[in-house]
Design a protein around this motif. Structure first.
Motif, PDB file in Angstrom:
ATOM      1  N   TRP A  34       0.821  -1.214   0.000  1.00  0.00           N
ATOM      2  CA  TRP A  34       0.000   0.000   0.000  1.00  0.00           C
ATOM      3  C   TRP A  34       0.853   1.261   0.000  1.00  0.00           C
ATOM      4  O   TRP A  34       0.470   2.273  -0.581  1.00  0.00           O
ATOM      5  CB  TRP A  34      -0.959  -0.021   1.193  1.00  0.00           C
ATOM      6  N   GLU A  35       1.990   1.196   0.617  1.00  0.00           N
ATOM      7  CA  GLU A  35       2.887   2.347   0.575  1.00  0.00           C
ATOM      8  C   GLU A  35       3.297   2.633  -0.869  1.00  0.00           C
ATOM      9  O   GLU A  35       3.328   3.793  -1.299  1.00  0.00           O
ATOM     10  CB  GLU A  35       4.123   2.086   1.432  1.00  0.00           C
ATOM     11  N   ARG A  36       3.577   1.589  -1.623  1.00  0.00           N
ATOM     12  CA  ARG A  36       3.982   1.754  -3.018  1.00  0.00           C
ATOM     13  C   ARG A  36       2.805   2.178  -3.895  1.00  0.00           C
ATOM     14  O   ARG A  36       2.929   3.068  -4.741  1.00  0.00           O
ATOM     15  CB  ARG A  36       4.581   0.438  -3.533  1.00  0.00           C
ATOM     16  N   LEU A  37       1.650   1.534  -3.668  1.00  0.00           N
ATOM     17  CA  LEU A  37       0.469   1.841  -4.470  1.00  0.00           C
ATOM     18  C   LEU A  37       0.049   3.294  -4.325  1.00  0.00           C
ATOM     19  O   LEU A  37      -0.414   3.921  -5.279  1.00  0.00           O
ATOM     20  CB  LEU A  37      -0.687   0.925  -4.056  1.00  0.00           C
ATOM     21  N   THR A  38       0.209   3.855  -3.138  1.00  0.00           N
ATOM     22  CA  THR A  38      -0.226   5.222  -2.865  1.00  0.00           C
ATOM     23  C   THR A  38       0.881   6.250  -3.072  1.00  0.00           C
ATOM     24  O   THR A  38       0.768   7.378  -2.604  1.00  0.00           O
ATOM     25  CB  THR A  38      -0.756   5.327  -1.427  1.00  0.00           C
ATOM     26  N   SER A  39       1.926   5.850  -3.785  1.00  0.00           N
ATOM     27  CA  SER A  39       3.018   6.767  -4.112  1.00  0.00           C
ATOM     28  C   SER A  39       3.095   6.914  -5.624  1.00  0.00           C
ATOM     29  O   SER A  39       2.211   6.477  -6.356  1.00  0.00           O
ATOM     30  CB  SER A  39       4.345   6.215  -3.568  1.00  0.00           C
ATOM     31  N   GLY A  78     -10.203   5.792   8.222  1.00  0.00           N
ATOM     32  CA  GLY A  78      -9.465   4.851   7.404  1.00  0.00           C
ATOM     33  C   GLY A  78      -8.530   5.615   6.489  1.00  0.00           C
ATOM     34  O   GLY A  78      -8.557   5.470   5.265  1.00  0.00           O
ATOM     35  N   CYS A  79      -7.685   6.437   7.078  1.00  0.00           N
ATOM     36  CA  CYS A  79      -6.865   7.384   6.313  1.00  0.00           C
ATOM     37  C   CYS A  79      -5.791   6.708   5.476  1.00  0.00           C
ATOM     38  O   CYS A  79      -5.248   7.312   4.545  1.00  0.00           O
ATOM     39  CB  CYS A  79      -6.227   8.412   7.236  1.00  0.00           C
ATOM     40  N   GLY A  80      -5.448   5.449   5.789  1.00  0.00           N
ATOM     41  CA  GLY A  80      -4.416   4.768   5.018  1.00  0.00           C
ATOM     42  C   GLY A  80      -3.113   5.533   5.025  1.00  0.00           C
ATOM     43  O   GLY A  80      -2.631   5.979   6.068  1.00  0.00           O
ATOM     44  N   ALA A  81      -2.543   5.708   3.833  1.00  0.00           N
ATOM     45  CA  ALA A  81      -1.256   6.394   3.711  1.00  0.00           C
ATOM     46  C   ALA A  81      -1.381   7.909   3.630  1.00  0.00           C
ATOM     47  O   ALA A  81      -0.391   8.607   3.402  1.00  0.00           O
ATOM     48  CB  ALA A  81      -0.496   5.872   2.493  1.00  0.00           C
ATOM     49  N   GLY A  82      -2.600   8.439   3.805  1.00  0.00           N
ATOM     50  CA  GLY A  82      -2.758   9.873   4.032  1.00  0.00           C
ATOM     51  C   GLY A  82      -3.015  10.763   2.841  1.00  0.00           C
ATOM     52  O   GLY A  82      -2.978  11.987   2.978  1.00  0.00           O
ATOM     53  N   GLN A  83      -3.365  10.214   1.689  1.00  0.00           N
ATOM     54  CA  GLN A  83      -3.601  11.082   0.534  1.00  0.00           C
ATOM     55  C   GLN A  83      -4.816  11.981   0.727  1.00  0.00           C
ATOM     56  O   GLN A  83      -4.772  13.170   0.403  1.00  0.00           O
ATOM     57  CB  GLN A  83      -3.762  10.220  -0.730  1.00  0.00           C
ATOM     58  N   ALA A 103       0.999   1.118  11.262  1.00  0.00           N
ATOM     59  CA  ALA A 103       2.062   1.252  10.264  1.00  0.00           C
ATOM     60  C   ALA A 103       1.662   2.220   9.153  1.00  0.00           C
ATOM     61  O   ALA A 103       2.459   3.067   8.725  1.00  0.00           O
ATOM     62  CB  ALA A 103       2.413  -0.110   9.673  1.00  0.00           C
ATOM     63  N   LEU A 104       0.410   2.120   8.687  1.00  0.00           N
ATOM     64  CA  LEU A 104      -0.051   3.042   7.647  1.00  0.00           C
ATOM     65  C   LEU A 104      -0.203   4.459   8.190  1.00  0.00           C
ATOM     66  O   LEU A 104       0.088   5.436   7.495  1.00  0.00           O
ATOM     67  CB  LEU A 104      -1.377   2.556   7.065  1.00  0.00           C
ATOM     68  N   GLU A 109       1.659  10.071   8.432  1.00  0.00           N
ATOM     69  CA  GLU A 109       2.250  11.152   9.223  1.00  0.00           C
ATOM     70  C   GLU A 109       3.580  11.603   8.628  1.00  0.00           C
ATOM     71  O   GLU A 109       3.858  12.805   8.548  1.00  0.00           O
ATOM     72  CB  GLU A 109       2.437  10.680  10.660  1.00  0.00           C
ATOM     73  N   ASP A 110       4.379  10.664   8.172  1.00  0.00           N
ATOM     74  CA  ASP A 110       5.666  11.001   7.576  1.00  0.00           C
ATOM     75  C   ASP A 110       5.504  11.772   6.264  1.00  0.00           C
ATOM     76  O   ASP A 110       6.352  12.601   5.912  1.00  0.00           O
ATOM     77  CB  ASP A 110       6.483   9.733   7.314  1.00  0.00           C
ATOM     78  N   ARG A 111       4.422  11.496   5.540  1.00  0.00           N
ATOM     79  CA  ARG A 111       4.202  12.135   4.237  1.00  0.00           C
ATOM     80  C   ARG A 111       3.559  13.510   4.342  1.00  0.00           C
ATOM     81  O   ARG A 111       3.556  14.270   3.373  1.00  0.00           O
ATOM     82  CB  ARG A 111       3.302  11.246   3.371  1.00  0.00           C
TER      83      ARG A 111
END
Length: 238
Positions: A34-39, A78-83, A103-104, A109-111
Motif C-alpha cells: 500500500w505504501e507503493r500503491l499510494t506513491s 481509514g486514512c491509510g497512507a494519508g492522501q 504502520a499506515l 504522518e511522515d508524508r
C-alpha cells in the motif's frame, strides 16, 4: 503525535472480528504494497488501474464537500497512507486522520507536508470510537468495504450522532465482475490475500441503515470502475 485508540465499546463481535482481520492484513502483510500503491513508484498494470480508480474516487468524494473547509473538523476514517488527509488539510480543514493500521498511520504522518502539521491529528485504532469526538464531515474511503450491511448500518448510525454535515463513504457494489471476484476469494483463500470485500446493493443498504435508526437520507452518488477497482460512492445527508 499519535494516540492509541481502542475498539468501540459498542462494536458487535462480528465487527470486531473483521476489524482484527483488516488490521492484521494492513499492518503486517500489505503495508509496503500500500505504501507503493499510494506513491508515484512504478507498479504493475493491474495496480495502475487500482491507483487510477482510487485517485478518481478520492476526487469525487472531495467534490461532495465545500471547497473551503477552513474551521471545519473532518474525520478521515481509514486514512491509510494519508492522501485524503493532505487534500483536506489543503482546503483548510482540521483533520482527525485515523486508521486501524499503526504502520499506515505512520506513513501518512511522515508524508504530511510540514505546513499542515498543526491542522492534522493522527490516531490509530477503531474509526468508530466515540472518544474521537464530533465532526462537521466524515469521509470513509474503502474502509467499510469488508463489512456486512448490518455492521455498516450500525457504523453510520453511530457516526451520524457525532456528525453535523455529510458522511461520505464507499462500498463494494454488487456488479457481476465484483461478485465473480468475491466468490473466487471465498473458494480460494490465501493467507496473503486481502480480507474479502462484501458487495452491497445500494437500496438494500439504505434500508438496513434506516432499520438501524439512521435518520438522514442514505443514497448512492456515483460509481467508479477502473480495471480492478470498482467502488460505489454513497453518502448520508444529515
Amino acid at each position: 503525535m499519535r494516540d492509541e485508540v481502542t475498539l468501540s465499546d459498542t462494536a458487535a463481535p462480528r465487527y470486531s472480528a473483521t476489524l482484527n482481520r483488516v488490521e492484521t492484513y494492513f499492518d503486517q502483510t500489505a503495508t509496503r504494497t500500500w505504501e507503493r500503491l499510494t506513491s508515484d513508484a512504478p507498479v504493475s498494470k493491474i495496480r495502475q488501474t487500482v491507483r487510477a480508480g482510487r485517485d478518481r474516487m478520492r476526487n469525487l468524494m472531495l467534490s461532495r464537500l465545500p471547497a473551503d473547509l477552513t474551521g471545519a473538523r473532518v474525520l478521515d476514517a481509514g486514512c491509510g497512507a494519508g492522501q485524503m488527509t493532505i487534500e483536506l488539510a489543503k482546503r483548510g480543514a482540521e483533520v482527525l486522520a485515523t486508521d486501524i493500521s499503526p504502520a499506515l498511520v505512520q506513513i501518512a504522518e511522515d508524508r504530511l507536508p510540514q505546513e499542515y502539521r498543526r491542522q492534522v491529528t493522527f490516531t490509530s485504532g477503531d474509526m468508530l470510537c466515540a472518544s474521537l469526538g464530533r465532526f462537521d464531515y466524515v469521509l470513509a474511503m474503502d474502509s467499510l468495504i469488508y463489512y456486512d450491511a448490518e455492521d455498516i448500518a450500525r457504523a453510520l448510525h453511530g457516526l451520524e450522532h457525532r456528525t453535523d454535515g455529510r458522511i461520505v463513504f464507499t462500498v463494494a457494489p454488487r456488479t457481476r465482475a465484483l461478485m465473480a471476484m468475491w466468490y473466487a476469494g471465498k473458494l480460494f483463500p490465501r493467507s496473503d490475500r486481502s480480507p474479502v470485500m462484501i458487495p452491497h446493493d445500494a437500496g438494500k443498504l439504505a434500508i438496513a441503515a434506516q432499520n438501524q435508526g439512521v435518520i438522514g437520507s442514505v443514497r448512492p452518488v456515483d460509481r467508479i470502475s477502473s480495471g480492478f477497482y470498482i467502488s460505489q460512492l454513497m453518502e448520508v445527508q444529515t
